[in-house]
Design a protein around this motif. Structure first.
Motif, PDB file in Angstrom:
ATOM      1  N   VAL A   1     -19.467 -69.106  63.159  1.00  0.00           N
ATOM      2  CA  VAL A   1     -18.611 -67.936  63.418  1.00  0.00           C
ATOM      3  C   VAL A   1     -19.527 -66.717  63.491  1.00  0.00           C
ATOM      4  CG1 VAL A   1     -16.715 -66.515  62.524  1.00  0.00           C
ATOM      5  CG2 VAL A   1     -16.709 -68.979  62.108  1.00  0.00           C
ATOM      6  N   SER A   2     -19.302 -65.867  64.476  1.00  0.00           N
ATOM      7  CA  SER A   2     -20.128 -64.669  64.617  1.00  0.00           C
ATOM      8  C   SER A   2     -19.746 -63.643  63.561  1.00  0.00           C
ATOM      9  CB  SER A   2     -19.909 -64.057  65.996  1.00  0.00           C
ATOM     10  OG  SER A   2     -18.594 -63.534  66.067  1.00  0.00           O
ATOM     11  N   TRP A   3     -20.662 -62.705  63.284  1.00  0.00           N
ATOM     12  CA  TRP A   3     -20.310 -61.678  62.286  1.00  0.00           C
ATOM     13  C   TRP A   3     -19.135 -60.849  62.771  1.00  0.00           C
ATOM     14  CZ3 TRP A   3     -20.505 -56.675  63.857  1.00  0.00           C
ATOM     15  CH2 TRP A   3     -21.419 -56.304  64.863  1.00  0.00           C
ATOM     16  N   ARG A   4     -19.020 -60.661  64.088  1.00  0.00           N
ATOM     17  CA  ARG A   4     -17.878 -59.896  64.616  1.00  0.00           C
ATOM     18  C   ARG A   4     -16.565 -60.592  64.264  1.00  0.00           C
ATOM     19  NH1 ARG A   4     -18.462 -56.957  70.270  1.00  0.00           N
ATOM     20  NH2 ARG A   4     -16.232 -57.376  70.139  1.00  0.00           N
TER      21      ARG A   4
ATOM     22  N   ARG B   1     -36.473 -53.087  57.800  1.00  0.00           N
ATOM     23  CA  ARG B   1     -35.920 -54.366  58.234  1.00  0.00           C
ATOM     24  C   ARG B   1     -35.017 -54.191  59.439  1.00  0.00           C
ATOM     25  NH1 ARG B   1     -34.632 -56.770  52.266  1.00  0.00           N
ATOM     26  NH2 ARG B   1     -33.470 -54.873  51.836  1.00  0.00           N
ATOM     27  N   MET B   2     -34.443 -52.993  59.536  1.00  0.00           N
ATOM     28  CA  MET B   2     -33.540 -52.741  60.648  1.00  0.00           C
ATOM     29  C   MET B   2     -34.309 -52.382  61.926  1.00  0.00           C
ATOM     30  SD  MET B   2     -30.400 -53.286  59.896  1.00  0.00           S
ATOM     31  CE  MET B   2     -30.486 -54.490  58.604  1.00  0.00           C
ATOM     32  N   MET B   3     -35.633 -52.316  61.799  1.00  0.00           N
ATOM     33  CA  MET B   3     -36.459 -52.059  62.983  1.00  0.00           C
ATOM     34  C   MET B   3     -36.790 -53.362  63.705  1.00  0.00           C
ATOM     35  SD  MET B   3     -36.830 -48.874  63.247  1.00  0.00           S
ATOM     36  CE  MET B   3     -35.156 -48.727  62.613  1.00  0.00           C
ATOM     37  N   ASP B   4     -36.644 -54.465  63.033  1.00  0.00           N
ATOM     38  CA  ASP B   4     -36.951 -55.780  63.602  1.00  0.00           C
ATOM     39  C   ASP B   4     -36.061 -56.010  64.831  1.00  0.00           C
ATOM     40  OD1 ASP B   4     -36.981 -58.475  64.240  1.00  0.00           O
ATOM     41  OD2 ASP B   4     -37.074 -59.142  62.148  1.00  0.00           O
ATOM     42  N   PRO B   5     -36.679 -56.219  65.994  1.00  0.00           N
ATOM     43  CA  PRO B   5     -35.877 -56.371  67.223  1.00  0.00           C
ATOM     44  C   PRO B   5     -34.869 -57.513  67.122  1.00  0.00           C
ATOM     45  CG  PRO B   5     -38.221 -56.216  67.734  1.00  0.00           C
ATOM     46  CD  PRO B   5     -38.117 -56.301  66.241  1.00  0.00           C
ATOM     47  N   ALA B   6     -35.253 -58.586  66.434  1.00  0.00           N
ATOM     48  CA  ALA B   6     -34.327 -59.724  66.320  1.00  0.00           C
ATOM     49  C   ALA B   6     -33.077 -59.309  65.551  1.00  0.00           C
ATOM     50  CB  ALA B   6     -35.011 -60.896  65.622  1.00  0.00           C
ATOM     51  N   VAL B   7     -33.298 -58.531  64.494  1.00  0.00           N
ATOM     52  CA  VAL B   7     -32.165 -58.066  63.691  1.00  0.00           C
ATOM     53  C   VAL B   7     -31.313 -57.094  64.506  1.00  0.00           C
ATOM     54  CG1 VAL B   7     -31.505 -56.769  61.631  1.00  0.00           C
ATOM     55  CG2 VAL B   7     -33.377 -58.436  61.504  1.00  0.00           C
ATOM     56  N   ARG B   8     -31.980 -56.174  65.224  1.00  0.00           N
ATOM     57  CA  ARG B   8     -31.237 -55.186  66.033  1.00  0.00           C
ATOM     58  C   ARG B   8     -30.385 -55.900  67.087  1.00  0.00           C
ATOM     59  NH1 ARG B   8     -32.572 -50.265  64.671  1.00  0.00           N
ATOM     60  NH2 ARG B   8     -31.316 -49.366  66.330  1.00  0.00           N
ATOM     61  N   GLU B   9     -30.990 -56.905  67.680  1.00  0.00           N
ATOM     62  CA  GLU B   9     -30.289 -57.694  68.702  1.00  0.00           C
ATOM     63  C   GLU B   9     -29.089 -58.419  68.059  1.00  0.00           C
ATOM     64  OE1 GLU B   9     -30.680 -58.317  71.935  1.00  0.00           O
ATOM     65  OE2 GLU B   9     -29.225 -59.974  71.985  1.00  0.00           O
ATOM     66  N   HIS B  10     -29.370 -59.050  66.914  1.00  0.00           N
ATOM     67  CA  HIS B  10     -28.331 -59.822  66.209  1.00  0.00           C
ATOM     68  C   HIS B  10     -27.137 -58.946  65.838  1.00  0.00           C
ATOM     69  CE1 HIS B  10     -26.731 -62.823  63.356  1.00  0.00           C
ATOM     70  NE2 HIS B  10     -26.565 -61.818  62.515  1.00  0.00           N
ATOM     71  N   LEU B  11     -27.428 -57.756  65.344  1.00  0.00           N
ATOM     72  CA  LEU B  11     -26.342 -56.858  64.906  1.00  0.00           C
ATOM     73  C   LEU B  11     -25.864 -55.970  66.061  1.00  0.00           C
ATOM     74  CD1 LEU B  11     -27.626 -55.745  61.366  1.00  0.00           C
ATOM     75  CD2 LEU B  11     -25.948 -57.516  61.919  1.00  0.00           C
ATOM     76  N   GLN B  12     -26.482 -56.162  67.248  1.00  0.00           N
ATOM     77  CA  GLN B  12     -26.131 -55.377  68.440  1.00  0.00           C
ATOM     78  C   GLN B  12     -26.197 -53.878  68.157  1.00  0.00           C
ATOM     79  OE1 GLN B  12     -22.611 -58.279  69.102  1.00  0.00           O
ATOM     80  NE2 GLN B  12     -23.018 -57.383  71.102  1.00  0.00           N
TER      81      GLN B  12
ATOM     82  N   MET C   1     -11.132 -50.193  58.781  1.00  0.00           N
ATOM     83  CA  MET C   1     -10.422 -50.836  59.881  1.00  0.00           C
ATOM     84  C   MET C   1     -11.104 -50.536  61.212  1.00  0.00           C
ATOM     85  SD  MET C   1      -8.361 -52.583  58.212  1.00  0.00           S
ATOM     86  CE  MET C   1      -7.002 -53.329  59.076  1.00  0.00           C
ATOM     87  N   ASN C   2     -11.883 -49.448  61.240  1.00  0.00           N
ATOM     88  CA  ASN C   2     -12.573 -49.088  62.492  1.00  0.00           C
ATOM     89  C   ASN C   2     -14.044 -48.801  62.307  1.00  0.00           C
ATOM     90  OD1 ASN C   2     -10.239 -49.001  64.306  1.00  0.00           O
ATOM     91  ND2 ASN C   2      -9.548 -47.416  62.871  1.00  0.00           N
ATOM     92  N   THR C   3     -14.530 -48.993  61.105  1.00  0.00           N
ATOM     93  CA  THR C   3     -15.933 -48.674  60.851  1.00  0.00           C
ATOM     94  C   THR C   3     -16.590 -49.788  60.053  1.00  0.00           C
ATOM     95  OG1 THR C   3     -15.210 -47.476  58.900  1.00  0.00           O
ATOM     96  CG2 THR C   3     -15.724 -46.144  60.838  1.00  0.00           C
ATOM     97  N   ILE C   4     -17.920 -49.909  60.230  1.00  0.00           N
ATOM     98  CA  ILE C   4     -18.719 -50.864  59.464  1.00  0.00           C
ATOM     99  C   ILE C   4     -19.945 -50.108  58.977  1.00  0.00           C
ATOM    100  CG2 ILE C   4     -20.013 -53.029  59.535  1.00  0.00           C
ATOM    101  CD1 ILE C   4     -18.390 -53.775  62.040  1.00  0.00           C
ATOM    102  N   ARG C   5     -20.122 -50.037  57.672  1.00  0.00           N
ATOM    103  CA  ARG C   5     -21.314 -49.369  57.157  1.00  0.00           C
ATOM    104  C   ARG C   5     -22.114 -50.375  56.349  1.00  0.00           C
ATOM    105  NH1 ARG C   5     -17.947 -44.096  55.275  1.00  0.00           N
ATOM    106  NH2 ARG C   5     -17.221 -43.647  57.382  1.00  0.00           N
TER     107      ARG C   5
ATOM    108  N   LEU D   1     -21.059 -50.946  72.091  1.00  0.00           N
ATOM    109  CA  LEU D   1     -20.035 -51.820  71.515  1.00  0.00           C
ATOM    110  C   LEU D   1     -18.735 -51.033  71.375  1.00  0.00           C
ATOM    111  CD1 LEU D   1     -21.627 -53.648  68.461  1.00  0.00           C
ATOM    112  CD2 LEU D   1     -20.479 -54.701  70.396  1.00  0.00           C
ATOM    113  N   GLU D   2     -17.633 -51.766  71.264  1.00  0.00           N
ATOM    114  CA  GLU D   2     -16.403 -51.096  70.852  1.00  0.00           C
ATOM    115  C   GLU D   2     -16.706 -50.412  69.526  1.00  0.00           C
ATOM    116  OE1 GLU D   2     -16.994 -54.318  71.566  1.00  0.00           O
ATOM    117  OE2 GLU D   2     -15.067 -55.396  71.530  1.00  0.00           O
ATOM    118  N   PRO D   3     -16.188 -49.202  69.338  1.00  0.00           N
ATOM    119  CA  PRO D   3     -16.553 -48.438  68.136  1.00  0.00           C
ATOM    120  C   PRO D   3     -16.271 -49.198  66.839  1.00  0.00           C
ATOM    121  CG  PRO D   3     -14.842 -47.293  69.440  1.00  0.00           C
ATOM    122  CD  PRO D   3     -15.289 -48.471  70.232  1.00  0.00           C
ATOM    123  N   GLU D   4     -15.224 -50.054  66.806  1.00  0.00           N
ATOM    124  CA  GLU D   4     -14.898 -50.723  65.544  1.00  0.00           C
ATOM    125  C   GLU D   4     -15.901 -51.795  65.166  1.00  0.00           C
ATOM    126  OE1 GLU D   4     -13.082 -50.833  68.295  1.00  0.00           O
ATOM    127  OE2 GLU D   4     -11.888 -52.679  68.472  1.00  0.00           O
TER     128      GLU D   4
END
Lengths: 624, 624
Positions: free
Chosen positions: A176-179, A241-252, A230-234, A257-260
């Motif tokens: 299942v995707s994180w989305r 770690r958030m600079m890692d391209p694989a992670v950035r790609e994974h978390l899009q 309901m419309n935000t993810i923090r 993206l749709e704002p939510e």
């Protein structure tokens, strides 16, 4: 083991307890709990504050330092260890003994009138705060939150909070995707009419975002919080770690993206202020959902009227029910793990019997070596329990040079070990004898095996809680006056923590959630004879639907399928104590080991281990 | 069953809800709970207030009347009955269904702002008051105690509170004098550092003073409270019962006694004012002990700082562990009860098979007739469940003319019945077929029997709680997808209530106290097929020490000895589904029935019943 000298440290701590730099009013006592800010079972070195101040590094214990005293509460597993590791500045408070005061009672008995007792509000769970605070208040004292951790303020060489790279898990592992997990979570939130959900447990953050880390040994988690609206993810996380391209790609992170589904990444340390900001924006009847085990700091940030607390979060419950990708991953991980153990046991028989040079530590290292040869091996899932003879009776034993025994043909050997693979987590215990076991040892082993089978083969209705199965594991032991003093099973994560809620099998817990198909737990009865030996037989088992002759009220039935496929030493079994049904269970189990693990040993070209497997899985024959 | 017309009654109730004669401020709602002031399971006619106002007379239900509405909460057992008994003024609130609001939620949804909700503080247990009061307060309403019961004020032909003569029990029945019970209670009070103990449960008052009554049907209790101090004994009881010379002698009311054993007799209605007087005399740290299930009125009379509440009182726990006189009495009672049932079953076989004229009610009456022929018979211990065919699937069935079926050779017959004898209380269920049972009926019966045996023959460590044994009773049913939706056992009093705490066997309760040698409980698994039949096999069993091969940690082991000695119909058993061990259990049990009950039948000259017993206890033979 020589005790840690803490005279100077305690002096420093008592100084900061009075220093206006750290506290608004001087403290007469300071509490140092065991845990971290996420109520983790395993903690990082930077969170071992209680060990730092006292020297005692067992997994459970609470230190309290007053102007005159320093006292340590711990349980029966650690009385000896704590006594060895602490110097004479410390008083050991043996929990569970009749005359040992509770922390609250002790504080009340030693504190001067109107005292202030400090604690780090991030480290103390809200329910413990409540109990302690109430007891102190009713005796005229105050429990006060101290923002800066006072141990950290005197811990000059405190290790940095780990901030290791993340692993991204794709759909083939997670199913299942994180989305989609966020969508499912929001629907649970809508059902309960809550607007916000705060993720505080590290394994819940990891599971939700399909990420893994290595900030804590044995647990593939990373330090983070999340706040889901309901419309935000923090996501609150530190480092690059958030600079890692694989992670950035994974978390899009860089996609439109749709704002939510847009993830806002924020510093780990900003969770409290951000949560306060969320709360400030709430209207009456709008609620924030939080685990009732979350820290006092976060719980208190949400005024009571806005708080929605549950013992198990919707993530905890969803995480426990493995989907088919996770189940398949767990199956693969257990096959690889069985290969490693067949290699190990084959090697042990060759080394122990003729040479007698293998110690508990060598055996544990060898087990790790064989596991590390397997695909997608990450690390061990807990400290290996490798114990022979009397050490086997110490239930949470971990060999250290001082206790290290040599395996021999005269003693029972117990190995409880497991690993993290990228596709799953394992945890298996086998008990064996390299010589000739006594009739009594075989008898005890066979009772434990009967208990293991009684749980593994149990059929029970949908909706049954695991604790209702606990007595099945004990019945054969009880019949002859024996028992074991631990639970029978715990939830196991999927490439996550080896212990997880909300299900398990124990005589103690009644707050467990009902078992559901897809849940994965351990089945591990045992028997321990102090000073002599320990026996435990542990498989990880998957809850599956059961076929039954009838179907009362259309509820459906469940049973277990063993994921662990490692031979159970037949030499230890007194076949005449087994029923035909139990005998068939063992033979069917061994047949499956042969087929599944045999094929993999073959594929990996491990012919010696394969020969060992074949020999160990010869069918039992019961003489009527 | 036609519904009770309540229009006029509700009008009257709504009037008194506003009358300054009864209430300080007008009430917008009035709650009518089920119970009496002692939280009794069975209540006297004068306490059937909820039945009076609504017409619904099931054992569980709460009525709430507002200015506009009248609503009744009850559980699944009573949905049909309540719907039949209540007129259209009433809304049935089906508890346990998803969309049914709780009483609190419903009140909040219908009440105008700032409402007052009234309840009799003597009828509502303190914990229920607390929950209700909190919910109402947080919605801006108030729960207020109304001194005079408003139902009583409109119930013009309300029956008098019963005030029947007392029975004194001498040492040969009780084993311990009331003086020694007081001494033991005071030592428990000293242990917990409490100065006063308030006895609120009727069976606890009866047990403490070795007295019995007949104020409540089936339960040999009498309306009374007691307040025990370290040097005083106050008994609150009405009527001229204390004029009875036997009672005066028993309680030594006219003797010169040490002051601490002098019983002060006071009016039943003065308990509250007397308790308030006790409290007024307390110094700080002096405590009053009370069950946490006591009424709000009594609990509230003790300020929080002085209150010591426990779920089970020391009397409840002491009462559960029967001494040898009580155990011997229970044995005698069960022998007499078995004689009566052998007579009944022999008679039934003669009447049902050829004539077909026996109805459920006739059978129940006949059972009572045979029991009443036995020495020291007092009354039944509960309403006989005499049910055939589909009626057997109604777990709490009681035959009434509308439902009364005729026993036949084609249907299963279930009889759950028991009696109060001066030496003990019985409760036994047997399920039988007077013709030829189907293979399926036999199969289900045999699973239930296997469950019954699994509990009865279980060996378990001292300190085990009964709920840990519940799954043993279900395992055979679970294996083929069956189950039953009630607990497996309850505590049984010794010439006292047929249901008593603090022990039992259930998947639901975890607050039970550990089983101890001397406790007496029922073992009664079942299986029910809606619309077809019901099966239950119930013995009363005594907890006894078990001999085991080993003795882990010197804890000792326990098992059960059946006190009930009535044949289990072998015609209903599919012998091939039994293990050899189970088969032996049945044969040993029947052998004991033959010996013990056979001897008594012989002694009583009941030769026909003896012939029936011999025939019914022929050993089973299992073909391997």
């Amino acid at each position: 083991m020589s005790p840690k000298i803490t005279t100077e440290l305690l002096k420093q701590l008592r100084q900061v307890m009075k220093s206006p730099k750290y506290v608004q009013e001087p403290l007469q006592a300071y509490i140092v709990p065991s845990g971290d800010a996420h109520q983790s079972e395993y903690i990082a070195p930077c969170d071992c504050r209680r060990a730092f101040i006292s020297g005692f590094d067992g997994s459970a214990g609470t230190a309290i330092v007053t102007e005159q005293h320093a006292a340590m509460w711990t349980d029966g597993r650690y009385f000896l260890q704590a006594a060895h590791q602490m110097d004479s500045n410390w008083t050991l408070m043996k929990m569970g003994l009749k005359d040992t005061p509770t922390q609250e009672d002790w504080l009340v008995s030693v504190l001067p009138e109107g005292s202030k007792v400090g604690v780090d509000p991030f480290i103390i769970p809200a329910d413990q705060w409540k109990r302690m605070s109430k007891a102190l208040r009713s005796a005229g004292h105050d429990l006060v939150p101290v923002k800066e951790n006072l141990i950290d303020s005197i811990w000059t060489d405190c290790p940095q909070r780990p901030c290791k790279p993340l692993i991204t898990l794709n759909l083939s592992y997670t199913g299942v995707s994180w989305r989609d997990k966020i969508v499912a979570l929001r629907s649970k939130m809508a059902e309960r009419k809550v607007l916000w959900f705060v993720v505080t447990a590290l394994d819940e953050v990891a599971w939700l975002f399909n990420l893994r880390g290595s900030d804590v040994e044995y647990n593939p988690v990373f330090f983070a919080y999340a706040v889901i609206g309901m419309n935000t993810i923090r996501l609150f996380i530190d480092g690059d770690r958030m600079m890692d391209p694989a992670v950035r790609e994974h978390l899009q992170l860089d996609s439109t993206l749709e704002p939510e589904f847009k993830i806002q990444v924020m510093p780990y340390g900003s969770i409290l202020s951000q949560l306060q900001a969320v709360v400030a924006g709430l209207s009456p009847k709008e609620k924030v959902w939080l685990s009732d085990k979350a820290s006092y700091a976060l719980t208190e940030a949400i005024p009571k009227a806005y708080r929605y607390l549950t013992p198990y979060t919707p993530i905890c419950i969803a995480k426990a029910v493995k989907n088919s990708s996770e189940t398949e991953g767990m199956r693969r991980a257990h096959i690889k793990d069985a290969v490693a153990l067949c290699e190990l046991f084959n090697w042990l028989e060759k080394e122990v019997v003729p040479k007698g040079t293998v110690t508990e530590i060598i055996a544990a290292d060898k087990a790790e070596e064989f596991r590390s040869q397997q695909k997608d091996f990450v690390e061990l899932s807990f400290a290996t329990i490798s114990s022979t003879g009397p050490n086997g009776a110490v239930i949470h034993y971990k060999p250290v040079p001082e206790t290290n025994r040599t395996l021999s043909v005269n003693e029972i050997y117990l190995l409880d070990s497991g690993a993290q693979y990228k596709d799953g987590t394992t945890d298996v215990t086998r008990t064996m004898h390299f010589g000739t076991p006594s009739a009594y040892e075989k008898e005890c082993f066979t009772y434990v095996l009967k208990g293991h089978i009684a749980v593994s083969a149990a059929i029970f209705p949908n909706g049954t809680k695991g604790h209702l199965l606990d007595s099945f594991a004990r019945s054969a032991l009880w019949d002859c006056g024996l028992d074991y003093l631990h639970g029978t099973g715990h939830g196991v994560g999927s490439f996550l923590n080896v212990h997880e809620g909300p299900c398990g099998i124990s005589y103690k817990t009644f707050a467990d959630e009902p078992l559901e198909a897809g849940m994965i737990i351990s089945d591990e009865p045992g028997y321990y004879e102090d000073g002599s030996f320990g026996i435990r037989i542990e498989n990880v088992v998957l809850v599956i639907p059961a076929e039954t002759k009838y179907n009362f009220k259309n509820r459906g039935s469940l049973t277990f399928e063993p994921l662990t496929l490692v031979p159970i030493q037949t030499k230890m079994i007194d076949v005449n104590l087994l029923t035909q049904k139990e005998c068939n269970w063992v033979n069917d189990y061994h047949q499956k080991c042969r087929e599944v693990i045999g094929a993999e040993l073959e594929r990996q070209g491990r012919h010696e281990a394969l020969r060992w497997l074949i020999q160990e899985t010869e069918p039992l024959i019961r003489v009527q």
